[in-house]
Design a protein around this motif. Structure first.
Motif, PDB file in Angstrom:
ATOM      1  N   MET A  35     -20.629  11.317  23.217  1.00  0.00           N
ATOM      2  CA  MET A  35     -19.107  11.802  23.295  1.00  0.00           C
ATOM      3  C   MET A  35     -19.211  13.174  23.766  1.00  0.00           C
ATOM      4  SD  MET A  35     -15.934  11.869  20.847  1.00  0.00           S
ATOM      5  CE  MET A  35     -16.322  13.321  19.941  1.00  0.00           C
ATOM      6  N   ASP A  36     -18.889  13.344  25.187  1.00  0.00           N
ATOM      7  CA  ASP A  36     -18.760  14.675  25.791  1.00  0.00           C
ATOM      8  C   ASP A  36     -17.541  15.244  25.577  1.00  0.00           C
ATOM      9  OD1 ASP A  36     -18.459  17.176  27.298  1.00  0.00           O
ATOM     10  OD2 ASP A  36     -19.626  16.444  29.020  1.00  0.00           O
ATOM     11  N   ILE A  37     -17.264  16.193  24.658  1.00  0.00           N
ATOM     12  CA  ILE A  37     -15.795  16.711  24.372  1.00  0.00           C
ATOM     13  C   ILE A  37     -15.033  17.201  25.447  1.00  0.00           C
ATOM     14  CG2 ILE A  37     -16.305  17.050  21.780  1.00  0.00           C
ATOM     15  CD1 ILE A  37     -16.378  20.030  22.536  1.00  0.00           C
ATOM     16  N   LYS A  76     -13.962  25.770  28.499  1.00  0.00           N
ATOM     17  CA  LYS A  76     -13.895  24.450  28.525  1.00  0.00           C
ATOM     18  C   LYS A  76     -14.415  23.621  27.426  1.00  0.00           C
ATOM     19  CE  LYS A  76     -14.397  21.137  32.408  1.00  0.00           C
ATOM     20  NZ  LYS A  76     -15.036  20.303  32.804  1.00  0.00           N
ATOM     21  N   ILE A  77     -15.605  24.142  26.692  1.00  0.00           N
ATOM     22  CA  ILE A  77     -15.972  23.534  25.545  1.00  0.00           C
ATOM     23  C   ILE A  77     -15.448  23.800  24.403  1.00  0.00           C
ATOM     24  CG2 ILE A  77     -18.274  23.279  23.956  1.00  0.00           C
ATOM     25  CD1 ILE A  77     -19.830  23.678  26.553  1.00  0.00           C
ATOM     26  N   ASN A  78     -15.252  25.168  24.293  1.00  0.00           N
ATOM     27  CA  ASN A  78     -14.568  25.631  22.648  1.00  0.00           C
ATOM     28  C   ASN A  78     -13.164  25.663  22.929  1.00  0.00           C
ATOM     29  OD1 ASN A  78     -17.052  26.302  22.441  1.00  0.00           O
ATOM     30  ND2 ASN A  78     -17.014  28.557  22.462  1.00  0.00           N
ATOM     31  N   VAL A  99     -14.882  24.205  12.812  1.00  0.00           N
ATOM     32  CA  VAL A  99     -15.720  25.203  12.214  1.00  0.00           C
ATOM     33  C   VAL A  99     -15.588  26.507  13.222  1.00  0.00           C
ATOM     34  CG1 VAL A  99     -18.265  25.869  11.685  1.00  0.00           C
ATOM     35  CG2 VAL A  99     -17.360  23.779  11.033  1.00  0.00           C
ATOM     36  N   SER A 100     -15.315  27.689  12.712  1.00  0.00           N
ATOM     37  CA  SER A 100     -15.120  28.819  13.346  1.00  0.00           C
ATOM     38  C   SER A 100     -16.001  29.965  12.949  1.00  0.00           C
ATOM     39  CB  SER A 100     -13.614  29.057  13.449  1.00  0.00           C
ATOM     40  OG  SER A 100     -13.138  30.114  14.342  1.00  0.00           O
ATOM     41  N   THR A 101     -15.743  31.168  13.485  1.00  0.00           N
ATOM     42  CA  THR A 101     -16.863  32.265  13.232  1.00  0.00           C
ATOM     43  C   THR A 101     -15.852  33.576  12.699  1.00  0.00           C
ATOM     44  OG1 THR A 101     -18.115  33.845  14.603  1.00  0.00           O
ATOM     45  CG2 THR A 101     -16.251  32.701  15.884  1.00  0.00           C
ATOM     46  N   ASP A 102     -16.883  34.378  11.975  1.00  0.00           N
ATOM     47  CA  ASP A 102     -16.240  35.719  11.712  1.00  0.00           C
ATOM     48  C   ASP A 102     -15.995  36.663  12.867  1.00  0.00           C
ATOM     49  OD1 ASP A 102     -19.319  35.945  12.135  1.00  0.00           O
ATOM     50  OD2 ASP A 102     -19.130  37.665  11.496  1.00  0.00           O
ATOM     51  N   SER A 145     -20.645  32.899   9.004  1.00  0.00           N
ATOM     52  CA  SER A 145     -20.893  34.170   9.615  1.00  0.00           C
ATOM     53  C   SER A 145     -22.523  34.290   9.475  1.00  0.00           C
ATOM     54  CB  SER A 145     -20.356  35.237   8.795  1.00  0.00           C
ATOM     55  OG  SER A 145     -20.973  36.359   9.118  1.00  0.00           O
ATOM     56  N   TYR A 146     -23.373  34.489  10.563  1.00  0.00           N
ATOM     57  CA  TYR A 146     -24.577  34.741  10.661  1.00  0.00           C
ATOM     58  C   TYR A 146     -25.276  33.427   9.686  1.00  0.00           C
ATOM     59  CZ  TYR A 146     -23.950  38.960  13.242  1.00  0.00           C
ATOM     60  OH  TYR A 146     -23.836  40.002  14.304  1.00  0.00           O
ATOM     61  N   PRO A 147     -25.301  32.265  10.122  1.00  0.00           N
ATOM     62  CA  PRO A 147     -25.737  31.322   9.618  1.00  0.00           C
ATOM     63  C   PRO A 147     -27.552  31.242   9.641  1.00  0.00           C
ATOM     64  CG  PRO A 147     -24.785  30.361  11.667  1.00  0.00           C
ATOM     65  CD  PRO A 147     -24.482  31.625  11.267  1.00  0.00           C
TER      66      PRO A 147
HETATM   67  N1  LIG Z   1     -24.860  29.933  14.972  1.00  0.00           N
HETATM   68  C1  LIG Z   1     -24.202  30.848  14.616  1.00  0.00           C
HETATM   69  O1  LIG Z   1     -24.519  32.180  14.643  1.00  0.00           O
HETATM   70  C2  LIG Z   1     -22.719  30.736  14.347  1.00  0.00           C
HETATM   71  C3  LIG Z   1     -22.023  31.720  13.717  1.00  0.00           C
HETATM   72  C4  LIG Z   1     -20.614  31.480  13.333  1.00  0.00           C
HETATM   73  C5  LIG Z   1     -19.980  30.382  13.860  1.00  0.00           C
HETATM   74  N2  LIG Z   1     -20.613  29.413  14.262  1.00  0.00           N
HETATM   75  C6  LIG Z   1     -19.973  28.047  14.737  1.00  0.00           C
HETATM   76  O2  LIG Z   1     -20.722  26.957  13.977  1.00  0.00           O
HETATM   77  C7  LIG Z   1     -20.633  26.010  14.745  1.00  0.00           C
HETATM   78  C8  LIG Z   1     -22.273  25.317  15.067  1.00  0.00           C
HETATM   79  O3  LIG Z   1     -22.953  26.228  15.377  1.00  0.00           O
HETATM   80  P1  LIG Z   1     -24.443  26.016  15.715  1.00  0.00           P
HETATM   81  O4  LIG Z   1     -25.169  27.518  15.801  1.00  0.00           O
HETATM   82  O5  LIG Z   1     -25.065  25.099  14.617  1.00  0.00           O
HETATM   83  O6  LIG Z   1     -24.580  25.252  16.913  1.00  0.00           O
HETATM   84  P2  LIG Z   1     -25.719  24.975  18.059  1.00  0.00           P
HETATM   85  O7  LIG Z   1     -26.978  25.010  17.179  1.00  0.00           O
HETATM   86  O8  LIG Z   1     -25.570  25.920  19.279  1.00  0.00           O
HETATM   87  O9  LIG Z   1     -25.259  23.407  18.539  1.00  0.00           O
HETATM   88  C9  LIG Z   1     -24.378  23.325  19.457  1.00  0.00           C
HETATM   89  C10 LIG Z   1     -23.883  21.721  19.283  1.00  0.00           C
HETATM   90  O10 LIG Z   1     -22.495  21.811  20.146  1.00  0.00           O
HETATM   91  C11 LIG Z   1     -22.888  20.537  20.898  1.00  0.00           C
HETATM   92  N3  LIG Z   1     -22.151  20.597  22.252  1.00  0.00           N
HETATM   93  C12 LIG Z   1     -22.394  21.470  23.067  1.00  0.00           C
HETATM   94  N4  LIG Z   1     -21.364  21.089  23.904  1.00  0.00           N
HETATM   95  C13 LIG Z   1     -20.945  20.012  23.968  1.00  0.00           C
HETATM   96  C14 LIG Z   1     -20.185  19.252  24.393  1.00  0.00           C
HETATM   97  N5  LIG Z   1     -19.595  19.431  25.910  1.00  0.00           N
HETATM   98  N6  LIG Z   1     -19.661  17.795  24.041  1.00  0.00           N
HETATM   99  C15 LIG Z   1     -20.274  17.620  22.610  1.00  0.00           C
HETATM  100  N7  LIG Z   1     -21.189  18.288  22.075  1.00  0.00           N
HETATM  101  C16 LIG Z   1     -21.447  19.446  22.666  1.00  0.00           C
HETATM  102  C17 LIG Z   1     -24.368  20.383  21.108  1.00  0.00           C
HETATM  103  O11 LIG Z   1     -24.570  18.973  21.187  1.00  0.00           O
HETATM  104  P3  LIG Z   1     -25.995  18.229  21.800  1.00  0.00           P
HETATM  105  O12 LIG Z   1     -26.992  18.753  20.937  1.00  0.00           O
HETATM  106  O13 LIG Z   1     -25.652  16.792  21.588  1.00  0.00           O
HETATM  107  O14 LIG Z   1     -25.954  18.840  23.243  1.00  0.00           O
HETATM  108  C18 LIG Z   1     -24.917  21.011  19.771  1.00  0.00           C
HETATM  109  O15 LIG Z   1     -25.063  19.968  18.726  1.00  0.00           O
HETATM  110  C19 LIG Z   1     -20.127  26.337  16.157  1.00  0.00           C
HETATM  111  O16 LIG Z   1     -18.683  25.804  16.418  1.00  0.00           O
HETATM  112  C20 LIG Z   1     -20.202  27.830  16.397  1.00  0.00           C
HETATM  113  O17 LIG Z   1     -19.014  28.383  17.125  1.00  0.00           O
HETATM  114  C21 LIG Z   1     -22.032  29.646  14.543  1.00  0.00           C
END
Ligand SMILES: NC(=O)c1ccc[n+]([C@@H]2O[C@H](COP(=O)([O-])OP(=O)(O)OC[C@H]3O[C@@H](n4cnc5c(N)ncnc54)[C@H](OP(=O)(O)O)[C@@H]3O)[C@@H](O)[C@H]2O)c1
Length: 282
Positions: A35-37, A76-78, A99-102, A145-147
């Protein structure tokens, strides 16, 4: 058992949520290849054929620096992607967690609680805030935040990036006068476990319990893993953002609502990470 359909299940945060909570909930992962969002017709078709109680939306364009030059794909994605899934989930009358971000806070007026006013500083932050606006008052927003976590092959978080540099004996130049609030991903998972069972259409911060400067964070990493602290140099926020705009200065993020799961500070989180790494090495 509650059924949780989710995007981003293979990502840094999502994969650990599924791993830690798979005995408590039935997860239905929806990877991009299924499912491409950004494809509304596909989203509609996939979601009309599955049954779930809660939709956990983690998928995002997460490259903060890349978003500055790839604004179109980031939005487009977010933004469009979030609207595509939110519209279908709402039309099915199901619960939605975004799920959002700081980073929605610009770091000029800390501390930031759930009800503080967002003022997103860069393209990625703005796109995530636009996503929040789609969901606000109709679904749950969970800011993290910064996971960081002990291991994950696919993507390095800030903790493993700093640790890798020190292990490779590469110098690290760290900011002394800014703040970040690191969050142990296991705590995010256990906090979400409560929120799945106690859902409300409001905003929560699932965030580490103490802000720290990037410099102090890297010193803690060096201490915990016996790495060479002399590799860690100092810089100021003003110097750093000349090359990397969009970083909030004082990201001291707190929660006035989380009375259900004790989030670790960075030192406590590193101790748990070290224990987990010891177990993995046997
Ligand atoms: N990492 C951080 O530092 C951080 C901090 C604060 C908030 N967040 C938020 O936490 C959430 C998870 O972050 P993360 O770091 O775990 O993400 P991530 O490891 O970068 O993974 C991104 C995920 O998004 C999916 N994705 C991207 N484009 C897509 C599309 N067009 N259709 C369907 N799926 C798509 C990817 O799926 P595929 O693997 O199938 O391509 C992947 O599983 C996000 O919402 C992010 O904004 C992250």
């Amino acid at each position: 058992m509650l059924k949780i359909a989710l995007t981003g299940a293979d990502g840094l945060v999502g994969s650990q949520i599924v791993e830690l909570l798979k005995a408590d909930f039935e997860f239905i992962p929806l990877p991009q290849k299924i499912m491409d969002i950004t494809n509304p017709a596909q989203v509609k078709e996939v979601l009309s054929n599955i049954d779930f109680d809660i939709f956990l939306h983690l998928a995002a364009y997460t490259n903060v620096a890349g978003a500055e030059t790839n604004k179109e794909i980031c939005y487009k994605i977010n933004v469009d992607g979030t609207k595509n899934v939110f519209d279908v989930v709402s039309s099915k009358g199901k619960k939605f967690i975004y799920v959002s971000t700081d980073f929605v806070f610009d770091g000029t007026n800390p501390p930031y609680y759930e009800n503080s006013n967002p003022s997103p500083p860069g393209v990625y932050a703005q796109s995530k805030y636009e996503g929040e606006k789609i969901v606000k008052d109709k679904g749950m927003i969970v800011r993290i935040s910064y996971p960081y976590r002990a291991t994950f092959e696919t993507k390095k978080d800030f903790f493993r990036t700093f640790k890798f540099y020190l292990e490779q004996k590469k110098p690290l130049i760290m900011i002394t006068d800014s703040l970040m609030t690191p969050t142990f991903i296991d705590d995010i998972a256990y906090g979400l476990k409560y929120l799945f069972q106690n859902y409300s259409a409001t905003t929560f911060h699932l965030i580490g319990c103490k802000a720290i400067s990037p410099y102090d964070a890297s010193i803690l990493i060096a201490d915990k893993f016996n790495l060479d602290k002399s590799l860690i140099g100092k810089t100021t926020y003003e110097e750093y953002i000349k090359n990397k705009p969009g970083l909030p200065k004082l990201a001291d993020i707190r929660s006035s609502k989380n009375n259900f799961w004790k989030m670790k500070d960075f030192e406590e989180g590193l101790s748990e990470v070290a224990l987990q790494l010891q177990k993995f090495s046997f």
